[in-house]
Design a protein around this motif. Sequence first.
Motif, mmCIF file in Angstrom:
data_model
loop_
_atom_site.group_PDB
_atom_site.id
_atom_site.type_symbol
_atom_site.label_atom_id
_atom_site.label_comp_id
_atom_site.label_asym_id
_atom_site.label_seq_id
_atom_site.Cartn_x
_atom_site.Cartn_y
_atom_site.Cartn_z
ATOM 1 N N ASP A 10 -12.988 15.611 31.449
ATOM 2 C CA ASP A 10 -13.559 14.287 31.717
ATOM 3 C C ASP A 10 -12.736 13.194 31.046
ATOM 4 N N CYS A 13 -9.493 12.733 32.988
ATOM 5 C CA CYS A 13 -9.775 12.062 34.257
ATOM 6 C C CYS A 13 -10.090 10.584 34.052
ATOM 7 N N TRP A 17 -8.130 7.465 35.795
ATOM 8 C CA TRP A 17 -8.821 6.464 36.611
ATOM 9 C C TRP A 17 -8.601 5.072 36.028
ATOM 10 N N PRO A 24 -8.162 9.391 45.284
ATOM 11 C CA PRO A 24 -8.467 10.756 44.845
ATOM 12 C C PRO A 24 -7.372 11.786 45.103
ATOM 13 N N GLN A 152 -13.644 17.980 42.664
ATOM 14 C CA GLN A 152 -14.842 17.184 42.924
ATOM 15 C C GLN A 152 -14.506 15.701 43.093
ATOM 16 N N TYR A 153 -13.372 15.288 42.493
ATOM 17 C CA TYR A 153 -12.986 13.885 42.599
ATOM 18 C C TYR A 153 -12.591 13.517 44.024
ATOM 19 N N ARG A 156 -14.754 11.284 46.252
ATOM 20 C CA ARG A 156 -14.650 9.826 46.259
ATOM 21 C C ARG A 156 -13.694 9.325 47.338
#
Length: 413
Positions: A10, A13, A17, A24, A152-153, A156
Amino acid sequence: MNQEIRTKLDRICDILWAGGLAVPTLFVEQISYLIYLKLLDEREAELEVKARLLKGKGNGKLLFPDQTSRYRWSNWRFKSGKELRDFVGGEVFPYMASLLKEEPQVAIYFQDAKLEIDDPHVLKEVIDGLDTFQFSKLGPDVKGDIFEYLLQYLSRQPQSDMGQFRTPRQIRMAMVEMVDPDLGDTICDLACGTAGFLVDSVEHILAKYSAEPREVPIYGEEWLADKGLTLAQAKKQIPNLQIYRKGAGEKIPDWELLERSIFGFEVSRQMMRISMMNLVLHGIRNAHVKRANSLSELGGMSDEDLRRRYKRILMNPPFAGMLPAESIRKDLPTASKKSELLFLGLAMESLAPGGMCAIIVPEGLLFGSTSGHIELRKKLVEDYELLAVISLPAGVFKPYAGVKTGILVFRKP
């Protein structure tokens, strides 16, 4: 995957970001490059230990011999600022792309690769974060879970961006169970995206060849941890909870046979790289994953690719779009230019005798009244064994696509 690993991921990431990588596919591609460089450095360290133990008689060939050792992760990760950014993007990436003879899979992966993390401070923080992982000490389960977490990103991803979206795992696993791949079966996804179907097929086979496979909820083991439940408690709360089996595959007699059996084709270079990394982190380093348009004779498919037939095909191909007639393969059993008909025809034509396919199609393909729709459905019913037509609930692929879909399962006699 434990909470410590998730916290580290996390943080990495969040840094990316905040550093401006908001697309993504680009985000996952860039972190994949760096993970691969870390994996190769760890593999090099293992080869060096073996060489010392065997007094130079081992058969593993070093990837960074002599002067090229400067391209190893462990030898440049201490750099910082513009020196780090320029060295990684300007020297490390080109060196990896030059290894066509020594390591063709690595060279293909880094072909035309470009470092898009422009801020050297962001790059340094991401590298420092990844350096805390010792991937070689993590099992394929954990490494695979790490990449699934990163994927999972892609949720987006804007609907219009490249036309790419992921198939929900519940659907993928159900389709894999239906075609039931086994060791030695050639398994292919002719529009593989992130290689979800291929990875799930590998996990299905590993569970078959494990002494003690364990049951896992479809949402993942971290879902149980977040809820503070055991699997038995979750089953009691959700009686129809979908589960699947995972295992180490320690009873597989020939790992190379498994790797040689995995095939994927993807027209997008970004997605091809992501699919390769997904397989690598699930323990499949030498799958046949290739950038190519499987519908076209001029799309990068070799003669061998065009002739090859598969025992298992799993697909969720793109539905929208029409191809120019001049680009379409001549061996497909349809004269249509619609991509959904072309992909179904391609799956039918690509099956080996006795082979099975599970493919997601738009529901319009099942009821369309054009001659192309009718002729292809007639061929499917008459020349193949149609095993199932499964209607999927509306909205399964929202927000990426709202079209109603179904699954066709069929076998070639």
